[in-house]
Write a protein that holds these residues in place. Structure first.
Motif, mmCIF file in Angstrom:
data_model
loop_
_atom_site.group_PDB
_atom_site.id
_atom_site.type_symbol
_atom_site.label_atom_id
_atom_site.label_comp_id
_atom_site.label_asym_id
_atom_site.label_seq_id
_atom_site.Cartn_x
_atom_site.Cartn_y
_atom_site.Cartn_z
ATOM 1 N N THR A 73 -11.595 0.918 -2.093
ATOM 2 C CA THR A 73 -10.641 1.885 -2.641
ATOM 3 C C THR A 73 -11.361 3.113 -3.192
ATOM 4 O O THR A 73 -12.587 3.093 -3.380
ATOM 5 C CB THR A 73 -9.806 1.235 -3.755
ATOM 6 N N LEU A 84 -5.858 -3.295 -5.914
ATOM 7 C CA LEU A 84 -6.294 -4.138 -4.800
ATOM 8 C C LEU A 84 -6.846 -5.474 -5.296
ATOM 9 O O LEU A 84 -6.552 -6.530 -4.729
ATOM 10 C CB LEU A 84 -7.366 -3.426 -3.973
ATOM 11 N N ALA A 125 -6.922 -2.430 5.021
ATOM 12 C CA ALA A 125 -7.544 -3.112 3.888
ATOM 13 C C ALA A 125 -6.535 -3.980 3.149
ATOM 14 O O ALA A 125 -6.796 -5.156 2.859
ATOM 15 C CB ALA A 125 -8.158 -2.086 2.934
ATOM 16 N N PHE A 126 -5.360 -3.427 2.854
ATOM 17 C CA PHE A 126 -4.361 -4.198 2.128
ATOM 18 C C PHE A 126 -3.746 -5.284 3.013
ATOM 19 O O PHE A 126 -3.434 -6.380 2.533
ATOM 20 C CB PHE A 126 -3.278 -3.278 1.578
ATOM 21 N N PHE A 165 0.573 1.340 -3.957
ATOM 22 C CA PHE A 165 -0.785 1.867 -4.070
ATOM 23 C C PHE A 165 -0.842 3.380 -3.871
ATOM 24 O O PHE A 165 -1.411 4.101 -4.713
ATOM 25 C CB PHE A 165 -1.699 1.169 -3.062
ATOM 26 N N SER A 223 -6.888 2.362 -8.856
ATOM 27 C CA SER A 223 -6.865 1.974 -7.444
ATOM 28 C C SER A 223 -7.548 0.633 -7.227
ATOM 29 O O SER A 223 -7.069 -0.211 -6.462
ATOM 30 C CB SER A 223 -7.546 3.047 -6.592
ATOM 31 N N MET A 262 -6.540 2.198 4.512
ATOM 32 C CA MET A 262 -5.942 1.466 3.391
ATOM 33 C C MET A 262 -4.919 0.439 3.887
ATOM 34 O O MET A 262 -4.817 -0.654 3.335
ATOM 35 C CB MET A 262 -5.288 2.436 2.414
ATOM 36 N N ALA A 293 0.827 -1.208 0.000
ATOM 37 C CA ALA A 293 0.000 0.000 0.000
ATOM 38 C C ALA A 293 0.864 1.263 0.000
ATOM 39 O O ALA A 293 0.585 2.222 -0.740
ATOM 40 C CB ALA A 293 -0.928 -0.005 1.215
#
Length: 238
Positions: free
Chosen positions: A204, A214, A160-161, A125, A210, A157, A121
């Motif tokens: 995202t 993911l 999430a990642f 990302f 984006s 984020m 991320a």
């Protein structure tokens, strides 16, 4: 029976105190560099802001609290191996030998994959997503964000990642527990791919780049989980 229960509660309390103390000690060491830690966290955004661009603080105490929060999160991340050790020391006596042999690799893999997700991320990302946002900024619009909102976004984020990169561990656990077979995992691949893109669209920002950053790793990690699960099944069958 009651004495045994109380002794377990006492041990749990002691383990929690040790874990919290470790986080606190690390925090005391890092808090003096809280501003530098926030600057490091903000680097992906600052790198794409136009010349003279900056972040803002709309809260009176935000310039103090936000860097301190960052120091706290970093302290928790650094202390995580010790926290997991304390958790393992509490749980391990109640596990069978074969469960211990299985739990240790999964626990280590889970930690490494979560950190790998956060690193992905930060290094892949964020730079890509912020460049996309910068390219869509209308002419004459000053693109600035509040430091507290930025912290909330990047932490979301990171989680999430980090959670996304746990997919192989989840797949292996499901196979080991007998919830699903390796063959079935292959059959439902198309549905998993669709689900990955749906999750990416929800989590995202609303741009295709984006979402792809993911969804694609999630699909690849699913395939990696199937491969590892197949190896584990073969070893257990021997």
């Amino acid at each position: 029976m009651q004495d045994s229960f109380i002794s377990h509660l006492v041990e749990l309390r002691n383990r929690l105190v040790k874990a919290l103390l470790a986080v606190f000690v690390i925090f005391l060491c890092l808090v003096w560099w809280a501003k530098d830690l926030y600057a490091l966290l903000a680097a992906p955004l600052m790198a794409v802001l136009p010349q003279g661009g900056q972040m803002i603080a709309t809260d009176v105490v935000g310039v103090f609290l936000v860097p301190v929060k960052v120091a706290g999160w970093v302290s928790l991340l650094i202390a995580m191996p010790y926290i997991l050790y304390q958790a393992w020391s509490f749980i391990a006596p109640g596990l069978y030998a074969h469960e211990k042999r299985l739990a240790v690799p999964l626990l280590v893999a889970s930690c490494l994959l979560f950190v790998a997700g956060m690193a992905f991320a930060y290094f892949v990302f964020f730079p890509g997503m912020f460049r996309v946002m910068a390219s869509f900024t209308p002419e004459g619009v000053a693109w600035m964000t509040d430091i507290d909102k930025y912290l909330g976004f990047v932490m979301g984020m990171f989680l999430a990642f980090g959670a996304t990169f746990e997919v192989p561990v989840v797949v292996v656990l499901l196979v080991i527990m007998g919830v699903v077979s390796v063959e079935k995992l292959g059959e439902i691949r198309r549905y998993v791919i669709v689900g990955a893109f749906v999750v990416a669209a929800v989590i995202t920002p609303p741009d295709v780049a984006s979402q792809l950053m993911l969804a694609i790793p999630m699909c690849l990690l699913y395939e990696a989980g199937i491969l590892v699960a197949r190896v584990v099944v073969r070893k257990r069958a021997v």
